[in-house]
Design an enzyme around this catalytic site. Structure first.
Site, PDB file in Angstrom:
ATOM      1  N   THR A  23       0.826  -1.217   0.000  1.00  0.00           N
ATOM      2  CA  THR A  23       0.000   0.000   0.000  1.00  0.00           C
ATOM      3  C   THR A  23       0.859   1.265   0.000  1.00  0.00           C
ATOM      4  O   THR A  23       0.329   2.369  -0.056  1.00  0.00           O
ATOM      5  CB  THR A  23      -0.915   0.021   1.249  1.00  0.00           C
ATOM      6  OG1 THR A  23      -0.065  -0.160   2.399  1.00  0.00           O
ATOM      7  CG2 THR A  23      -1.949  -1.083   1.218  1.00  0.00           C
ATOM      8  N   GLN A  40      16.679  15.578  -2.531  1.00  0.00           N
ATOM      9  CA  GLN A  40      15.866  14.362  -2.574  1.00  0.00           C
ATOM     10  C   GLN A  40      14.373  14.648  -2.418  1.00  0.00           C
ATOM     11  O   GLN A  40      13.954  15.401  -1.539  1.00  0.00           O
ATOM     12  CB  GLN A  40      16.348  13.394  -1.483  1.00  0.00           C
ATOM     13  CG  GLN A  40      17.783  12.948  -1.717  1.00  0.00           C
ATOM     14  CD  GLN A  40      18.304  11.955  -0.689  1.00  0.00           C
ATOM     15  OE1 GLN A  40      19.458  12.051  -0.291  1.00  0.00           O
ATOM     16  NE2 GLN A  40      17.500  10.997  -0.268  1.00  0.00           N
ATOM     17  N   HIS A  87      14.923  12.243  -7.494  1.00  0.00           N
ATOM     18  CA  HIS A  87      16.080  12.709  -6.717  1.00  0.00           C
ATOM     19  C   HIS A  87      17.106  13.321  -7.674  1.00  0.00           C
ATOM     20  O   HIS A  87      17.378  12.763  -8.748  1.00  0.00           O
ATOM     21  CB  HIS A  87      16.772  11.534  -6.014  1.00  0.00           C
ATOM     22  CG  HIS A  87      16.050  11.022  -4.797  1.00  0.00           C
ATOM     23  ND1 HIS A  87      14.866  11.536  -4.334  1.00  0.00           N
ATOM     24  CD2 HIS A  87      16.394  10.027  -3.933  1.00  0.00           C
ATOM     25  CE1 HIS A  87      14.496  10.872  -3.243  1.00  0.00           C
ATOM     26  NE2 HIS A  87      15.406   9.953  -2.976  1.00  0.00           N
ATOM     27  N   ASN A 106      13.263   8.303  -8.061  1.00  0.00           N
ATOM     28  CA  ASN A 106      13.692   7.548  -6.869  1.00  0.00           C
ATOM     29  C   ASN A 106      12.808   6.348  -6.587  1.00  0.00           C
ATOM     30  O   ASN A 106      13.241   5.389  -5.942  1.00  0.00           O
ATOM     31  CB  ASN A 106      13.707   8.472  -5.647  1.00  0.00           C
ATOM     32  CG  ASN A 106      12.391   9.187  -5.437  1.00  0.00           C
ATOM     33  OD1 ASN A 106      11.953   9.967  -6.293  1.00  0.00           O
ATOM     34  ND2 ASN A 106      11.738   8.911  -4.339  1.00  0.00           N
ATOM     35  N   CYS A 156      18.011   4.703  -2.477  1.00  0.00           N
ATOM     36  CA  CYS A 156      17.634   5.321  -3.761  1.00  0.00           C
ATOM     37  C   CYS A 156      18.706   6.263  -4.300  1.00  0.00           C
ATOM     38  O   CYS A 156      18.994   6.271  -5.502  1.00  0.00           O
ATOM     39  CB  CYS A 156      16.290   6.049  -3.617  1.00  0.00           C
ATOM     40  SG  CYS A 156      16.100   6.917  -2.057  1.00  0.00           S
ATOM     41  N   GLY A 215      10.708   9.650  -1.242  1.00  0.00           N
ATOM     42  CA  GLY A 215      11.712   8.772  -0.638  1.00  0.00           C
ATOM     43  C   GLY A 215      11.399   8.492   0.824  1.00  0.00           C
ATOM     44  O   GLY A 215      11.883   7.517   1.401  1.00  0.00           O
TER      45      GLY A 215
HETATM   46  P1  A2P Z   1       0.030   0.071   5.828  1.00  0.00           P
HETATM   47  O1  A2P Z   1      -0.549   0.860   4.706  1.00  0.00           O
HETATM   48  O2  A2P Z   1      -0.840  -1.068   6.226  1.00  0.00           O
HETATM   49  O3  A2P Z   1       0.518   0.894   6.977  1.00  0.00           O
HETATM   50  P2  A2P Z   1       5.390   4.107   2.746  1.00  0.00           P
HETATM   51  O4  A2P Z   1       6.844   3.795   2.574  1.00  0.00           O
HETATM   52  O5  A2P Z   1       4.785   4.737   1.540  1.00  0.00           O
HETATM   53  O6  A2P Z   1       5.139   4.877   3.991  1.00  0.00           O
HETATM   54  O7  A2P Z   1       4.660   2.705   2.928  1.00  0.00           O
HETATM   55  C1  A2P Z   1       4.986   1.814   3.946  1.00  0.00           C
HETATM   56  C2  A2P Z   1       4.387   0.462   3.640  1.00  0.00           C
HETATM   57  O8  A2P Z   1       4.809  -0.427   4.670  1.00  0.00           O
HETATM   58  C3  A2P Z   1       2.873   0.450   3.655  1.00  0.00           C
HETATM   59  O9  A2P Z   1       2.419  -0.497   2.710  1.00  0.00           O
HETATM   60  C4  A2P Z   1       2.564  -0.013   5.070  1.00  0.00           C
HETATM   61  O10 A2P Z   1       1.331  -0.668   5.207  1.00  0.00           O
HETATM   62  C5  A2P Z   1       3.658  -1.031   5.258  1.00  0.00           C
HETATM   63  N1  A2P Z   1       3.890  -1.294   6.674  1.00  0.00           N
HETATM   64  C6  A2P Z   1       4.172  -0.396   7.634  1.00  0.00           C
HETATM   65  N2  A2P Z   1       4.281  -1.021   8.840  1.00  0.00           N
HETATM   66  C7  A2P Z   1       4.074  -2.333   8.621  1.00  0.00           C
HETATM   67  C8  A2P Z   1       4.051  -3.500   9.449  1.00  0.00           C
HETATM   68  N3  A2P Z   1       4.287  -3.435  10.752  1.00  0.00           N
HETATM   69  N4  A2P Z   1       3.800  -4.686   8.867  1.00  0.00           N
HETATM   70  C9  A2P Z   1       3.571  -4.769   7.532  1.00  0.00           C
HETATM   71  N5  A2P Z   1       3.570  -3.712   6.703  1.00  0.00           N
HETATM   72  C10 A2P Z   1       3.817  -2.506   7.231  1.00  0.00           C
END
Ligand code: A2P
Length: 342
Positions: free
Chosen positions: A11, A162, A247, A320, A135, A166
């Site tokens: 996500t 950057q 970046h 990036n 990156c 990122g």
């Molecule tokens: P979620 O949307 O459920 O929080 P970004 O780098 O754009 O911030 O995205 C971080 C990604 O890592 C998201 O998909 C987020 O899911 C996921 N994530 C964050 N914490 C966890 C966790 N404890 N376990 C699994 N996925 C995680």
């Protein structure tokens, strides 16, 4: 042969780009699992134009079901789950910094050090983890590698500009919301960045270390040495700028062999994945806005630096989320398939 894939952090900004890149590059996929935190079940993500995938929580996922696991959910998630996925038989391609500097984990930019992949995996005790570089490092080594082969780089000085992506999706939202609020004179909220990012630049990425450098700066130094050559000295100064994607880097190199600008341009222009746009005129150079959504590493403003015996200066821009993250990760998976590792 087709493969079962899990994208962890599906996500997020990079996770979504990974799904898109896998689709665009027609990676031979049989089934894709989209994994995220326990907050996300009920959500869906797109895979190509027609397919949407239900997001599953990582906690109960059985990694024996997949051949490849792409991780982009931060260091702590990788530390906890990447070894579980690797020991379950999945080949892990990890975008976090958790394993990059471990001796037995290959750190790969396919165009630069594809030859490091197989050997390292043999000795890694069944960990099955391949690290994707930071990156800013990925685009830097793409440009440095051909120059190092030709001129033997002794020292690199790099200043980065950057993009907020990122730092993830929330960081992009923060720039968007702050920018909107400035125009209507509403109070600005900060949560991801320590200072306002709209209409500002912040000379601070990742945590501060005892010597005054930030962890991002040290990652750029150490990863460049690991990928290219331990003998290259690197000093980095990393800055966050109010750009959504792309970046940029001002790069200053000092070499052992005499510098020849024409030869430098020739070797760079022959490098797969590197594109020179350098007309020394208005609009004759690249900006992050033009590089966003593209796969290449773009170079402009190439010129000899006469303040050192054999110096070159250039401007280096890349998306990036693509070469800096998702694209490089998918290229690693393609390499693993081509090398018969999976
Ligand atoms: P979620 O949307 O459920 O929080 P970004 O780098 O754009 O911030 O995205 C971080 C990604 O890592 C998201 O998909 C987020 O899911 C996921 N994530 C964050 N914490 C966890 C966790 N404890 N376990 C699994 N996925 C995680």
């Amino acid at each position: 042969m087709t493969y079962k894939i899990a994208v962890v952090g599906a996500t997020g900004a990079v996770g979504r780009e990974m799904l898109q890149t896998l689709y665009e590059r027609k990676f031979p996929i049989d089934k894709v699992y989209a994994l995220a935190s326990s907050k996300s079940p009920g959500r869906q993500v797109s895979f190509g134009d027609e397919l949407t995938i239900d997001v599953e929580p990582i906690e109960k996922f059985d990694f024996t079901k997949v051949d490849f696991a792409f991780f982009s959910a931060g260091g702590s998630v990788s530390e906890k789950y990447a070894p579980i996925a690797g020991k379950s038989g999945a080949l892990v391609i990890d975008n976090s910094s958790a394993f990059r500097m471990k001796d037995n984990v290959p750190l790969i930019v396919p165009e630069v050090n594809h030859y490091d992949l197989k050997g390292c995996l043999v000795d890694n005790g069944g960990m099955n983890i391949i690290a994707n570089p930071n990156c800013s490092t990925a685009q830097l080594v793409m440009a440095l590698s051909p120059l190092h082969r030709e001129f033997i780089i002794k020292r690199v000085v790099v200043a980065t500009y950057q993009a907020v992506s990122g730092a993830g999706k929330e960081a992009m939202d923060e720039l968007f919301n702050q920018t909107k609020k400035v125009y209507v004179n509403d109070p600005l909220e900060k949560s991801v960045f320590t200072k306002e990012i709209s209409f500002n630049v912040i000379p601070h990425i990742d945590v501060f270390l005892d010597d005054g450098f930030t962890k991002e700066e040290v990652k750029m130094r150490d990863e460049t040495k690991k990928i290219l050559d331990e003998n290259i000295d690197v000093v980095a100064h990393c800055v966050r700028v109010p750009v959504f994607v792309g970046h940029s880097e001002a790069v200053f190199i000092e070499c052992e062999n005499p510098m020849d600008e024409e030869l430098a341009r020739d070797v760079l222009s022959e490098t797969e994945g590197v594109i020179i746009i350098d007309h020394r005129a208005d609009e004759g150079y690249i900006t992050p806005k033009e590089a966003a959504g593209e796969d290449g590493v773009y170079l402009s403003r190439i010129r000899v630096d006469e303040s050192v015996p054999s110096g070159l200066v250039f401007w280096c821009v890349a998306d990036n989320l693509r070469k800096g993250a998702a694209l490089n990760a998918v290229q690693i998976a393609e390499l693993a398939v081509n090398q018969g590792i999976r």
